[in-house]
Design a protein around this motif. Structure first.
Motif: not given
Length: 259
Positions: A63-64, A126
Motif C-alpha cells: 500500500e498504496p 489489490a
C-alpha cells in the motif's frame, strides 16, 4: 520464530514484530527470481526494521501502490505501523535486467513506482494484497512476471549471479581482482558487468558480504573475537572493521552484539 535471513539486523527483535513466509519460484522463473517473500505485521507502536540489503532488486506489492526497489547501498530502514503486509519478489543478481529498461545501477539507492516500468498495476496490487495466503499471492505475482521475462536468461546475467554467490559464500574473498579472476575477466570488465546487471559495484558487494558476516556473528549470541574476525574478513585490524561497520549500521559491532 521466523528466520529473516542474513542482513536483517536485530533478527530476534524483528521476529517478535513480524511474520515472514518465503515461496520458491517455479523452474521457469528460477533463473530470474530468488524467492517471493510475504511479511505480515501487527504492532502497537511504530517499529523500524533495518536491513543490510543484498545486491538484489525487489518488486514489492504494498500500500498504496507497488514499487521497485533498487540495491540499497546504505542501510535500508522501513517503519512498520499498525497492521499490514507486503509481498516482495526478490530477483537474483542480474535477474531484473530484462525488465529494467537500462543498467540496473540506475535504480541504486532509490525506489520507483512499479507503474513506471510496467504500467498500471493497481488492480494486480489489490488482488495480491487481498489474496488469502502467501502461496496465492506469489502465484498471482508469478503469473504476471512469466510473460515479461525472456525464454532464456542472459549468459552475462548468469555470470554476474555466479560471482555474487561466490562472494556471499566466502566473505574472506575481499579483493575485486580476485573476484574478476574467478570469471577470467579484467577488473574493468567486472565493474561494467556489475553496473549493467547487479546494480552495485564489485567493491560494494565484497564489502557488504563482510558486513553481513560480522552482523551474523554478532547475532549468533556467542562471544566474538573481533580482532580474529577482522583478520578473517580481510580488514587491516579490528579498528578498521569497527569503522566500516559503524559507518553503515550506526553503532560499533561490539555494541551491536550487546544490544
Amino acid at each position: 520464530m521466523a528466520d529473516f535471513g542474513r542482513g536483517v539486523l536485530y533478527p530476534d527483535e524483528h521476529a517478535a514484530m513480524a511474520v515472514l513466509d518465503r515461496r520458491a519460484p517455479s523452474a521457469r522463473l528460477a533463473p530470474f527470481v530468488e524467492h517471493f517473500w510475504n511479511v505480515r505485521w501487527n504492532v502497537r507502536e511504530p517499529y523500524q526494521t533495518k536491513v543490510l540489503a543484498h545486491p538484489s532488486v525487489h518488486l514489492v506489492f504494498e500500500e498504496p501502490a507497488a514499487r521497485v526497489y533498487g540495491v540499497d547501498r546504505g542501510l535500508f530502514v522501513r517503519t512498520l505501523e499498525g497492521r499490514g503486509q507486503v509481498l516482495g519478489v526478490k530477483f537474483r543478481p542480474g535477474g531484473f535486467r530484462p525488465l529494467a529498461g537500462g543498467p540496473v545501477l540506475d535504480l541504486a539507492d532509490r525506489s520507483v513506482p512499479a507503474a513506471d516500468l510496467f504500467g498500471d498495476l493497481s488492480a494486480l496490487n489489490a488482488a495480491i494484497l487481498g489474496a488469502p495466503d502467501a502461496a496465492a499471492m506469489a502465484a498471482l505475482a508469478e503469473d504476471f512476471l512469466d510473460p515479461l521475462l525472456p525464454a532464456e536468461p542472459d549468459p552475462l546475467a548468469a555470470d554476474a549471479a555466479e560471482i555474487v554467490e561466490r562472494i556471499a559464500a566466502d566473505p574472506s574473498l575481499t579483493r575485486v581482482d580476485e573476484a574478476a579472476a574467478l570469471l577470467g575477466v579484467s577488473v574493468r570488465t567486472l565493474q561494467r558487468l556489475f553496473g549493467e546487471y547487479v546494480g552495485a559495484s564489485p567493491k560494494w558487494v565484497l564489502r557488504r558480504a563482510r558486513l553481513q558476516e560480522a552482523a551474523a556473528r554478532a547475532d549468533a549470541g556467542r562471544a566474538v573475537d573481533w580482532a580474529a574476525l577482522a583478520a578473517d574478513l580481510g580488514y587491516a585490524d579490528q579498528a578498521h572493521l569497527s569503522r566500516d561497520f559503524t559507518a553503515t549500521v550506526g553503532t560499533p559491532p561490539s555494541k551491536y552484539a550487546r544490544t
